[in-house]
Design an enzyme around this catalytic site. Structure first.
Site, PDB file in Angstrom:
ATOM      1  N   THR A  40       0.824  -1.206   0.000  1.00  0.00           N
ATOM      2  CA  THR A  40       0.000   0.000   0.000  1.00  0.00           C
ATOM      3  C   THR A  40       0.861   1.261   0.000  1.00  0.00           C
ATOM      4  O   THR A  40       0.547   2.250  -0.678  1.00  0.00           O
ATOM      5  CB  THR A  40      -0.949   0.010   1.211  1.00  0.00           C
ATOM      6  OG1 THR A  40      -1.843  -1.104   1.112  1.00  0.00           O
ATOM      7  CG2 THR A  40      -1.752   1.299   1.280  1.00  0.00           C
ATOM      8  N   SER A  59      -6.941  -0.862  -6.718  1.00  0.00           N
ATOM      9  CA  SER A  59      -6.528  -1.160  -5.353  1.00  0.00           C
ATOM     10  C   SER A  59      -5.037  -1.423  -5.403  1.00  0.00           C
ATOM     11  O   SER A  59      -4.485  -1.760  -6.463  1.00  0.00           O
ATOM     12  CB  SER A  59      -7.257  -2.402  -4.833  1.00  0.00           C
ATOM     13  OG  SER A  59      -6.618  -2.936  -3.687  1.00  0.00           O
ATOM     14  N   ASN A  69      -3.901  -3.944  -4.393  1.00  0.00           N
ATOM     15  CA  ASN A  69      -3.830  -5.387  -4.605  1.00  0.00           C
ATOM     16  C   ASN A  69      -3.919  -5.826  -6.065  1.00  0.00           C
ATOM     17  O   ASN A  69      -3.702  -6.998  -6.374  1.00  0.00           O
ATOM     18  CB  ASN A  69      -4.927  -6.086  -3.796  1.00  0.00           C
ATOM     19  CG  ASN A  69      -4.829  -5.757  -2.326  1.00  0.00           C
ATOM     20  OD1 ASN A  69      -3.809  -5.262  -1.859  1.00  0.00           O
ATOM     21  ND2 ASN A  69      -5.893  -6.024  -1.583  1.00  0.00           N
ATOM     22  N   THR A 112      37.929 -35.905 -12.965  1.00  0.00           N
ATOM     23  CA  THR A 112      36.698 -36.244 -12.254  1.00  0.00           C
ATOM     24  C   THR A 112      37.068 -36.511 -10.812  1.00  0.00           C
ATOM     25  O   THR A 112      38.085 -37.158 -10.522  1.00  0.00           O
ATOM     26  CB  THR A 112      36.025 -37.494 -12.856  1.00  0.00           C
ATOM     27  OG1 THR A 112      36.937 -38.598 -12.803  1.00  0.00           O
ATOM     28  CG2 THR A 112      35.598 -37.252 -14.301  1.00  0.00           C
ATOM     29  N   SER A 160      47.168  -9.389  -1.325  1.00  0.00           N
ATOM     30  CA  SER A 160      47.445  -9.539   0.094  1.00  0.00           C
ATOM     31  C   SER A 160      48.089  -8.298   0.658  1.00  0.00           C
ATOM     32  O   SER A 160      48.863  -7.608  -0.024  1.00  0.00           O
ATOM     33  CB  SER A 160      48.349 -10.752   0.340  1.00  0.00           C
ATOM     34  OG  SER A 160      48.734 -10.832   1.697  1.00  0.00           O
ATOM     35  N   SER A 161      47.810  -8.038   1.926  1.00  0.00           N
ATOM     36  CA  SER A 161      48.458  -6.930   2.621  1.00  0.00           C
ATOM     37  C   SER A 161      49.754  -7.380   3.284  1.00  0.00           C
ATOM     38  O   SER A 161      50.495  -6.548   3.809  1.00  0.00           O
ATOM     39  CB  SER A 161      47.499  -6.371   3.687  1.00  0.00           C
ATOM     40  OG  SER A 161      47.184  -7.385   4.638  1.00  0.00           O
ATOM     41  N   LYS A 172      51.318 -11.733  -4.343  1.00  0.00           N
ATOM     42  CA  LYS A 172      50.131 -12.593  -4.409  1.00  0.00           C
ATOM     43  C   LYS A 172      49.004 -11.868  -5.143  1.00  0.00           C
ATOM     44  O   LYS A 172      48.702 -10.710  -4.865  1.00  0.00           O
ATOM     45  CB  LYS A 172      49.679 -12.968  -3.001  1.00  0.00           C
ATOM     46  CG  LYS A 172      48.602 -14.035  -2.946  1.00  0.00           C
ATOM     47  CD  LYS A 172      48.432 -14.505  -1.492  1.00  0.00           C
ATOM     48  CE  LYS A 172      47.480 -15.685  -1.396  1.00  0.00           C
ATOM     49  NZ  LYS A 172      46.088 -15.296  -1.583  1.00  0.00           N
TER      50      LYS A 172
END
Length: 475
Positions: A109, A148, A150, A195, A326-327, A332
C-alpha cells in the site's frame, strides 16, 4: 528600500485517516508516503533503487487513467494531468520522490500511495495548483480510480520484471559469447580432464570452455519462456479480484491500455481472485535465477581451480590480474572476480529462499508478503546482470592458457592409460597404472619397455585429435 523576502515554508500540512502530519514543502510525495518513511526504515533500499519498478508503476497508473477516461469516469483535464505526470515519470523524472523502503508492511500500500501522491502533485503543477491541493487532483479519487494496491502493485511488479528481463538476457548472451570465443581460441590446447579432482582422460581447454558456453546457452530460452508467466495480470480485480468499484468494461480496457503503453502483450488472468493471491510465477522465475546463479558459481569454482598456483596449483590458465591479493604476502594475486561472483550466487540462493517463504505465507485472498518478493526478485536480476558483465569484461575476455604446461601434464599423467586401454586390455592397463604410480615413472615409458604397442601405433593413439573425440580403434 525593498521589503524583506517572505520566508518560504519548509513543510506543508496534509491529513489522512490518522490525522495531520507535516510533509516537506518541496516534496512531490504526500502524507502516506511520509508515514511509510517513518515506519519502515528497514533495508535502506528505496523504490527508486529499481528505476524500472518506478517506471512500471507510472505505466500502470497511466493505463488505468486511460481506461477510466475512455469509460467517461475521469474528466478530461484530470486525465490530462495524470497523463502528463505519468509520462514524465516514465521518462525518468521525479524518481527521487519514490522514497518508500522496498520492505514494508501493508502488502505494498505504501508503494502504491507513493506513486499516487507523486503523480497527483506533479499533475497539480501541470494544472497550475500547489502541491497538496488535492481538491483539484486527488491521489485516491483520481489517480487510484478503479484500482486497489492489490491489483495495481502486483501488475507493476510483473511489468518491472519484464522491463529488467532484457538486460538480464543480454548480459547472459554476452557472457556465453565470451566463453564461445575462448573455446575457439583454446581449441588446440590439450589438457587433462578431471573427475573427483583426480586425473581422468585428455580433453582440450577449448572443449572445457565450450561446455561453459553450452550450459549458459540452455538458460537463455528458459528464462525467456518463464518471463511469459508475468504477462498474465490481475489489473481490474481491485481489492480481492471481484472488481468492486469498477465499470464492467474497466478490466478489459485497463489491460488493453497497459499492453499498448508498455508494448508487452498483457492479458487478464482467467480467475482474478486466484491471481490476486497466487505468487507461483515469482517462485518459478526465482528458481530459474537460482539455477543460473548455481551454474555461474560452479564455473567460477572451476576458474579458481584451473588458475590456482602459479607454482603449486593446476596453473592451466591465467586470469587477468585485477588487484594485489594480500596486505602481507608480496606478489600474491587472487581470483577476486570469480570470488565475487560466487558470493553473488550465494546471495541469490538466499533471495530464492526468502521468495519461497514469502509466497507460502499468503493467506486467503491476498499475499501481504509481496513487497519482499518484489525486492528479492528484482535484486536477484540486478545482481545477476552486473555479476555476468563483471565476469565477462574483467575476467573471461582476458584469460590466457599455459598450453605447454597443460601438454606436459597430459604426457606425465597416469590418466593417459585410459586411451591405451582398448589396445592393451584392462588388466594390463591397471597393472601399468599401478606400477607408474608406485615407481613415479611414465605410463608411456612402461608401455614402451614392455613392448605392448609399437611406436607407430602409440603415436597414433596419442594424437590429440584421437584422444579428445570418438574414433575408430586400430586393429
Amino acid at each position: 528600500m525593498n521589503a524583506p523576502a517572505k520566508k518560504l515554508a519548509k513543510t506543508r500540512t496534509e491529513k489522512d485517516l490518522l490525522g495531520i502530519a507535516q510533509v516537506p514543502a518541496d516534496a512531490f510525495f504526500g502524507i502516506q508516503t511520509q508515514r511509510a518513511m517513518e515506519n519502515f526504515n528497514l533495508s535502506g533500499i528505496q523504490l527508486h533503487h529499481f528505476p524500472n519498478l518506478v517506471k512500471a508503476l507510472a505505466i500502470v497508473k497511466l493505463a488505468a487513467a486511460q481506461a477510466n477516461a475512455q469509460l467517461g469516469q475521469l474528466e478530461k483535464k484530470r486525465f490530462e494531468a495524470i497523463d502528463f505526470a505519468c509520462r514524465e515519470i516514465i521518462a525518468g523524472k521525479y524518481h527521487d520522490q519514490f522514497v518508500v523502503d522496498m520492505i514494508q508492511g501493508g502488502a505494498g500500500t505504501s508503494t502504491n500511495m507513493n506513486a499516487n501522491e507523486v503523480i497527483a502533485n506533479v499533475g497539480l503543477g501541470y494544472l497550475g495548483h500547489n502541491k497538496g491541493e488535492y481538491q483539484y487532483l486527488h491521489p485516491n479519487n483520481d489517480v487510484n480510480m478503479a484500482q486497489s494496491t492489490n491489483d495495481a502493485y502486483p501488475t507493476a511488479i510483473r511489468l518491472s520484471v519484464l522491463l529488467d528481463h532484457g538486460k538480464l538476457v543480454g548480459s547472459l548472451r554476452q557472457l556465453k559469447r565470451a566463453f564461445k570465443v575462448k573455446s575457439v581460441e583454446f581449441a588446440d590446447v590439450i589438457k587433462m580432464g578431471r573427475t573427483q579432482l583426480q586425473d581422468a582422460v585428455p580433453m582440450t581447454l577449448g572443449q572445457e570452455f565450450r561446455s561453459y558456453a553450452s550450459t549458459l546457452s540452455e538458460d537463455i530460452d528458459r528464462i525467456a519462456d518463464l518471463s511469459e508467466l508475468f504477462l498474465e495480470v490481475n489489473l481490474g480485480g481491485t481489492a480481492i479480484g471481484t472488481g468492486i468499484n469498477t465499470d464492467p468494461q474497466y478490466a478489459h480496457f485497463a489491460v488493453e491500455c497497459l499492453a499498448d503503453v508498455s508494448q508487452f502483450s498483457f492479458r487478464p488472468a482467467s480467475d482474478l481472485v486466484e491471481a490476486s493471491s497466487d505468487m507461483g510465477a515469482f517462485v518459478l522465475f526465482s528458481g530459474m535465477l537460482k539455477r543460473l546463479a548455481i551454474k555461474l558459481s560452479k564455473i567460477c569454482n572451476d576458474l579458481r581451480l584451473l588458475s590456482s598456483g602459479p607454482r603449486t596449483g593446476l596453473n592451466e590458465i591465467n586470469l587477468p590480474p585485477q588487484q594485489p591479493g594480500s596486505s602481507i604476502m608480496p606478489g600474491k594475486v587472487n581470483p577476486v572476480i570469480p570470488e565475487a561472483v560466487n558470493q553473488v550466487a550465494f546471495q541469490i540462493i538466499g533471495n530464492d529462499m526468502a521468495i519461497t517463504m514469502a509466497a507460502e505465507a499468503g493467506q486467503l485472498q491476498l499475499n501481504v508478503m509481496e513487497p519482499l518478493i518484489a525486492y528479492n526478485i528484482l535484486e536477484s536480476m540486478r545482481l545477476l546482470s552486473q555479476a555476468m558483465d563483471m565476469l565477462r569484461t574483467r575476467c573471461i575476455e582476458g584469460i590466457t592458457a599455459n598450453a605447454e604446461h597443460c601438454k606436459n601434464q597430459v604426457n606425465n599423467s597416469i590418466g593417459i592409460i585410459t586411451a591405451l586401454n582398448p589396445y592393451i586390455g584392462y588388466d594390463n592397463a591397471t597393472r601399468i597404472a599401478r606400477q607408474a604410480q608406485e615407481e613415479g615413472c611414465s605410463v608411456l615409458d612402461l608401455v614402451r619397455q614392455e613392448k605392448l604397442l609399437d611406436e607407430k601405433t602409440l603415436e597414433d593413439i596419442l594424437r590429440p585429435e584421437t584422444m579428445v573425440a570418438p574414433g575408430r580403434l586400430r586393429k
